[in-house]
Design an enzyme around this catalytic site. Structure first.
Site, PDB file in Angstrom:
ATOM      1  CG  ASP A  49      -2.138   0.881   1.054  1.00  0.00           C
ATOM      2  OD1 ASP A  49      -2.365   1.365  -0.074  1.00  0.00           O
ATOM      3  OD2 ASP A  49      -2.850   1.107   2.044  1.00  0.00           O
ATOM      4  CG  ASN A  75      -7.720  -2.321  -5.441  1.00  0.00           C
ATOM      5  OD1 ASN A  75      -6.818  -3.106  -5.158  1.00  0.00           O
ATOM      6  ND2 ASN A  75      -8.007  -1.276  -4.654  1.00  0.00           N
TER       7      ASN A  75
HETATM    8  C1  IPE Z   1      -5.519  -2.843  -0.400  1.00  0.00           C
HETATM    9  O1  IPE Z   1      -5.148  -1.521  -0.564  1.00  0.00           O
HETATM   10  C2  IPE Z   1      -5.400  -3.579  -1.691  1.00  0.00           C
HETATM   11  C3  IPE Z   1      -4.054  -3.759  -2.209  1.00  0.00           C
HETATM   12  C4  IPE Z   1      -2.944  -3.400  -1.652  1.00  0.00           C
HETATM   13  C5  IPE Z   1      -3.976  -4.421  -3.461  1.00  0.00           C
HETATM   14  P1  IPE Z   1      -6.217  -0.372  -0.827  1.00  0.00           P
HETATM   15  O2  IPE Z   1      -5.445   0.871  -0.874  1.00  0.00           O
HETATM   16  O3  IPE Z   1      -7.056  -0.700  -2.007  1.00  0.00           O
HETATM   17  O4  IPE Z   1      -7.123  -0.487   0.463  1.00  0.00           O
HETATM   18  P2  IPE Z   1      -8.011   0.621   1.193  1.00  0.00           P
HETATM   19  O5  IPE Z   1      -8.914   1.194   0.161  1.00  0.00           O
HETATM   20  O6  IPE Z   1      -7.073   1.624   1.758  1.00  0.00           O
HETATM   21  O7  IPE Z   1      -8.721  -0.156   2.257  1.00  0.00           O
HETATM   22  C1  IPE Z   2      -1.531   0.153  -3.467  1.00  0.00           C
HETATM   23  O1  IPE Z   2      -1.313   1.511  -3.493  1.00  0.00           O
HETATM   24  C2  IPE Z   2      -1.739  -0.419  -4.849  1.00  0.00           C
HETATM   25  C3  IPE Z   2      -3.069  -0.966  -5.083  1.00  0.00           C
HETATM   26  C4  IPE Z   2      -4.051  -0.971  -4.255  1.00  0.00           C
HETATM   27  C5  IPE Z   2      -3.306  -1.520  -6.406  1.00  0.00           C
HETATM   28  P1  IPE Z   2      -2.531   2.542  -3.529  1.00  0.00           P
HETATM   29  O2  IPE Z   2      -2.845   2.809  -4.971  1.00  0.00           O
HETATM   30  O3  IPE Z   2      -3.650   2.063  -2.724  1.00  0.00           O
HETATM   31  O4  IPE Z   2      -1.856   3.804  -2.896  1.00  0.00           O
HETATM   32  P2  IPE Z   2      -2.527   4.849  -1.894  1.00  0.00           P
HETATM   33  O5  IPE Z   2      -3.127   4.065  -0.755  1.00  0.00           O
HETATM   34  O6  IPE Z   2      -3.569   5.588  -2.671  1.00  0.00           O
HETATM   35  O7  IPE Z   2      -1.385   5.715  -1.468  1.00  0.00           O
HETATM   36 MG    MG Z   3      -4.125   2.292  -0.773  1.00  0.00          MG
END
Ligand code: IPE
Ligand code: IPE
Ligand code: MG
Length: 251
Positions: free
Chosen positions: A24, A72
């Site tokens: 994340d 996602n």
């Molecule tokens: C969780 O991260 C999913 C992945 C790392 C693939 P998200 O960024 O999507 O989760 P939330 O929305 O903060 O819960």
């Molecule tokens: C994790 O990084 C990648 C996926 C969930 C695919 P994020 O895209 O969630 O990054 P933040 O949480 O917005 O910083």
């Molecule tokens: Mg995220």
């Protein structure tokens, strides 16, 4: 790792058998640099390779990486398309290295019809190529949702005609995808967020959690080893009592 002993206790002071990462912080990494979110996803590739190598070298037997959740799909279409293309490129590019390292690769989830046929094919090809490897098992959770896995397992169990009284935890878990997957010992969620986000819900029931503040694209082997170190200093109790001072072992 020995399996958890319900009601028992266990020093965690060994390399965790199964480490799972919620990768994340890509979007925030990009925002800090005034770059589009997609740049953060691109930058994540180097971390993924570093962490796979660090885990393998440390003796971790099972590594699971959360790459794309069932939730996602709700992101803007352009970001989703970018992620689909990026994952395909990464899988194709690193397949020879993963195979050479003896890593067994597989993809957890991966059922949504929006997954392009070419990507599904590349997932299947890498799975097949590495299926006989004896080294670390790398599970990439892509289009994964922990609740979906549990619902699918329930459906499969009902279809099997199992008698209700014959259903216990082991019988249920045998219907989950990749039922050979051991319980997760350690979850690492980068970026400081502290939530599960629907990740391997069944398997993390007794995992230890660490939440390093570093954003995933900045996370490196050294951070990974720090997380292993933190884990090794934890005491896992599985509902039992501690053998340490204050554990009242003498009662
Ligand atoms: C969780 O991260 C999913 C992945 C790392 C693939 P998200 O960024 O999507 O989760 P939330 O929305 O903060 O819960
Ligand atoms: C994790 O990084 C990648 C996926 C969930 C695919 P994020 O895209 O969630 O990054 P933040 O949480 O917005 O910083
Ligand atoms: Mg995220």
């Amino acid at each position: 790792m020995p399996p958890p002993r319900p009601g028992g206790r266990q020093r965690a002071g060994v390399v965790p058998g199964h480490v799972a990462c919620v990768m994340d912080g890509n979007g925030r990494w990009a925002a800090q640099r005034d770059l589009p979110r997609t740049s953060g996803h691109s930058a994540a590739e180097a971390t993924v390779i570093d962490v796979i190598e660090a885990a393998r070298a440390a003796g971790v037997r099972w590594l699971s990486l959360y790459a794309f959740s069932t939730e996602n799909w709700s992101r803007p279409g352009a970001e989703v398309d970018y992620l689909l293309r990026l994952v395909r490129r990464v899988v194709r590019k690193h397949a020879p290295l993963l195979h050479a390292r003896g890593i067994r690769c597989r993809f957890l989830g991966n059922t949504d019809p929006r997954i392009p046929a070419g990507l599904a094919r590349d997932f299947a090809d890498l799975t097949l190529l590495t299926s006989r490897n004896q080294g670390m098992t790398l599970t990439v959770a892509f289009d994964h949702g922990g609740r979906r896995d549990i619902v699918e397992a329930a459906r499969s169990l009902i279809r099997s005609g199992a008698a209700p009284d014959a259903v216990d935890e082991d019988a249920f878990a045998a219907h989950l995808p990749f039922p050979d997957t051991p319980d997760v010992d350690l979850v690492i969620r980068t970026s400081g967020e502290q939530r599960i986000s629907n990740f391997m819900l069944w398997q993390v029931a007794y995992a230890e959690w660490v939440f390093p503040p570093v954003l995933w694209p900045d996370f490196r082997a050294a951070h990974f080893l720090e997380c292993l170190d933190t884990y090794q200093r934890r005491q896992r109790r599985f509902g039992g009592v501690s053998a340490e001072p204050n554990g009242d072992e003498g009662l």
